[in-house]
Design a protein around this motif. Structure first.
Motif, PDB file in Angstrom:
ATOM      1  N   PHE A  85      36.303   4.384 -11.964  1.00 27.92           N
ATOM      2  CA  PHE A  85      36.432   3.970 -10.567  1.00 27.92           C
ATOM      3  C   PHE A  85      35.911   2.553 -10.350  1.00 27.92           C
ATOM      4  CE2 PHE A  85      36.376   8.557 -10.418  1.00 27.92           C
ATOM      5  CZ  PHE A  85      37.376   8.856  -9.530  1.00 27.92           C
ATOM      6  N   GLY A  86      35.638   1.842 -11.445  1.00 25.15           N
ATOM      7  CA  GLY A  86      35.163   0.469 -11.318  1.00 25.15           C
ATOM      8  C   GLY A  86      33.667   0.393 -11.103  1.00 25.15           C
ATOM      9  N   PRO A  87      33.138  -0.821 -11.003  1.00 28.78           N
ATOM     10  CA  PRO A  87      31.700  -0.990 -10.811  1.00 28.78           C
ATOM     11  C   PRO A  87      31.325  -0.844  -9.337  1.00 28.78           C
ATOM     12  CG  PRO A  87      32.738  -3.114 -10.974  1.00 28.78           C
ATOM     13  CD  PRO A  87      33.846  -2.104 -11.065  1.00 28.78           C
ATOM     14  N   SER A  88      30.104  -0.401  -9.089  1.00 27.85           N
ATOM     15  CA  SER A  88      29.626  -0.337  -7.709  1.00 27.85           C
ATOM     16  C   SER A  88      29.177  -1.734  -7.285  1.00 27.85           C
ATOM     17  CB  SER A  88      28.468   0.656  -7.640  1.00 27.85           C
ATOM     18  OG  SER A  88      27.499   0.215  -6.726  1.00 27.85           O
ATOM     19  N   PHE A  89      29.368  -2.076  -6.014  1.00 28.71           N
ATOM     20  CA  PHE A  89      28.900  -3.390  -5.527  1.00 28.71           C
ATOM     21  C   PHE A  89      27.383  -3.451  -5.546  1.00 28.71           C
ATOM     22  CE2 PHE A  89      32.530  -4.811  -2.503  1.00 28.71           C
ATOM     23  CZ  PHE A  89      33.381  -4.848  -3.581  1.00 28.71           C
TER      24      PHE A  89
END
Lengths: 332, 299
Positions: free
Chosen positions: A83-87
């Motif tokens: 799901f990609g990196p968290s901000f």
């Protein structure tokens, strides 16, 4: 009876639902103004950054290339469970954050749903069987409880157990977190006790606000079933009231309650999320609340997609269970 | 010729005083029904309370010139909040906002739900399939997370929140309306209208929707309450317009501005009690409508 055709059709519907959810999650942030990369850089690195870093971030967030290319690469990473990196927690990935938090949500949701159903069925069955004074009391009581909003009840519990009822400086029940500071997670006595104590108030909030719905439904179906000919016949045969109640009335009345579980579950999810917020309970609802306050969009999207998958699968499982419980049901 | 004549008669029947007498009839029946009466009184009371708040609240709810966290007193009947705003005034004005929010959501949702349900039920076939699959998809996605994700990316105004809740509020109503339409369209008088040459739309507006009004009202009442609670929940989660004065933001500030630490029960109780009263009133009223408009068998 469940036909293979039914299962295949349901799987297609689930795929469509999921497709809609993913496309929504893909499009929404791209319609909103602002560049997410810049948000990360400003919040995390004070806006000082090299061009290469910018490129890497853009590709990690799928915001380089045409919209169509972005959509395809978005799908490819999702299919890899990425799901990609968290901000906010960058460089932690959204998936790893969700995996560490979701067991707590499952625990809250599962336990509160089961307790609510059991309690609702018991109260409803008693109320419909007895009728008269206790019935009308239980009915008004349940209707009153359905009007209580869970976030308000959670706050009342906070107020009472965090500040109002404190004996000799100690709390009767813990009001925040999932277990105490000084216990080590693991299968030991202190941890389990601490876990149970911490779950009492969140669970109580969820159960008190969701069991009356099941109770009212159960009560109404019991009343309908009591009018059936087979109940009359059972009475004429001279069966004991206890047997009639257990094997004839409750068994039949419980079926509509089973179908309502699927839809009610979607509602309990929302309740669990807000309850986690109030009790700082470390599930994905609390994670979502934090994500909202720090504008962590990828984390919000990941949590949304995961909870959609869970709800769809839970609904499907409930329908299959229903067909299994009631041989008259044919799912085709 | 006969077609025209029947049509005229029908027109007269519809445009004559019948609807208003029917409405009066219905209201007097509802007034005689114990729960229906209680529901009407409770909801009417809330509206009056909100109106008084709109025109004559004791203070400006946003004026903060009193000391903070004061328990109830003569000057401030429900005390003051974290920056010294008068809680009674906040609550009164907030009741108005929350009621308007619920009412608007109910109207918009009902419009969408009735349109979709009647079209799906009346025309059937492919249209029905497509619409009902859309309903299934919307019903299965958990509402609160979906609300959160939508509100995150849309402008944080109260109007957006109302719009989102209206767009998500209709699927259940559509399903109910569709199944009712399926049975209504087989009735004798609908067939008679068809024979007399009325178009599908005319039949829908004259023969079908009027019969559905009680069930639409009952569902709309629940959508309104659900909308108020959902908006409050969203505000409580820190989303939407947090400067708006309503029940949800009242709870949000209580939770985020140390209401618990200051034991400010006078701040926490009003919005929750407001929601409970609204919920009970709605329940009584819908119960009353249901029992006074139960269709007679064979009609």
């Amino acid at each position: 009876m469940i036909t293979r055709r039914y299962v295949i059709r349901r799987i297609i519907y689930m795929a469509i639902t999921f497709f809609v959810a993913i496309t929504l999650v893909f499009l929404l942030p791209r319609l909103a103004p602002g560049n997410p990369v810049l948000i990360i850089l400003l919040t995390k690195y004070g806006g000082i950054v090299k061009p290469q870093q910018l490129k890497i971030l853009e590709s990690e967030l799928h915001i380089s290339g045409t919209l169509w290319q972005q959509y395809v690469s978005f799908w490819i990473s999702l299919l890899h469970g990425n799901f990609g990196p968290s901000f906010y927690y960058y460089p932690q990935s959204v998936s790893s954050l969700i995996i560490t938090h979701i067991p707590w949500t499952f625990f809250l949701l599962g336990t509160s749903t089961i307790i609510s159903i059991v309690l609702g069925v018991a109260v409803g069955s008693y109320s419909g069987w007895k009728r008269g004074y206790s019935d009308s009391f239980l009915q008004s009581f349940s209707i009153g409880l359905t009007a209580v909003p869970y976030f308000w009840l959670a706050l009342i519990f906070q107020l009472v157990f965090a500040v109002l009822v404190v004996i000799n400086g100690t709390h009767i029940l813990p009001v925040a977190g999932a277990y105490g500071y000084f216990v080590t997670p693991g299968f030991n006595y202190q941890f389990v006790i601490s876990l149970l104590k911490h779950s009492i108030l969140p669970l109580a909030t969820l159960v008190i606000t969701s069991f009356p719905g099941f109770a009212l439904l159960m009560r109404n179906t019991v009343v309908t079933v009591l009018d059936e000919d087979y109940v009359l016949q059972a009475k004429a045969k001279g069966l004991s009231l206890n047997t009639i109640r257990k094997s004839y009335v409750n068994k039949n009345a419980i079926l509509p309650v089973a179908t309502s579980v699927g839809l009610a579950f979607a509602g309990i999810v929302g309740g669990a999320f807000i309850v986690e917020e109030v009790f700082s309970y470390p599930g994905i609802g609390y994670l979502l609340y934090n994500a909202v306050t720090v504008y962590d969009y990828p984390l919000e999207e990941g949590i949304f997609l995961i909870i959609v998958i869970v709800t769809i699968l839970a609904n499907f499982a409930v329908d299959l269970l229903y067909a299994y419980l009631d041989p008259r049901v044919v799912l085709k | 010729m006969t077609n025209v004549r029947i049509d005229k008669e029908r027109m007269e029947a519809v445009t004559s005083s019948r609807p208003t007498t029917r409405f009066k009839d219905f209201m007097s029946k509802l007034w005689k029904h114990k729960k229906g009466k209680a529901g009407l009184i409770i909801l009417f009371g809330l509206v009056i309370f909100a109106l008084i708040g709109h025109f004559a609240a004791p203070y400006n709810p946003l004026a903060n010139n009193a000391p903070a966290f004061q328990p109830p007193s003569h000057a401030h009947l429900l005390g003051t909040d974290y920056i010294g705003q008068d809680i009674l005034s906040w609550f009164m004005v907030g009741t108005g906002t929350s009621l308007v929010v619920g009412f608007t959501i109910a109207i918009l949702s009902a419009l969408i739900g009735v349109t979709v349900g009647v079209i799906a039920g009346y025309f059937g076939g492919k249209t029905d399939d497509v619409l009902m699959r859309a309903v299934d998809v919307l019903l299965v996605i958990p509402g609160f997370p979906l609300l959160v994700i939508l509100q995150t990316f849309l402008p944080p105004t109260l109007e957006t929140t109302v719009l989102i809740l209206s767009i998500l509020g209709w699927p259940f109503l559509a399903r109910v309306i569709r199944s009712q339409t399926l049975t209504l369209k087989e009735r004798q008088y609908v067939l008679a209208s068809k024979l007399s040459g009325l178009s599908g739309m005319q039949i829908i507006f004259r023969d079908i929707i009027p019969m559905l009004i009680p069930i639409i009202t009952i569902n709309a009442i629940f959508i309104a309450v659900g909308g108020v609670v959902a908006q409050a929940g969203l505000a409580f989660f820190g989303l939407g317009d947090l400067r708006s004065v309503n029940w949800g933001t009242e709870l949000y500030y209580f939770f985020n501005q140390d209401g618990i630490a200051y034991k400010a029960w006078w701040w926490l109780l009003p919005p929750g009690i407001g929601i409970i009263i609204l919920g009970l009133g709605a329940n009584f009223l819908s119960n009353g409508i249901f029992e006074t408009t139960k269709p007679q068998k064979g009609g």
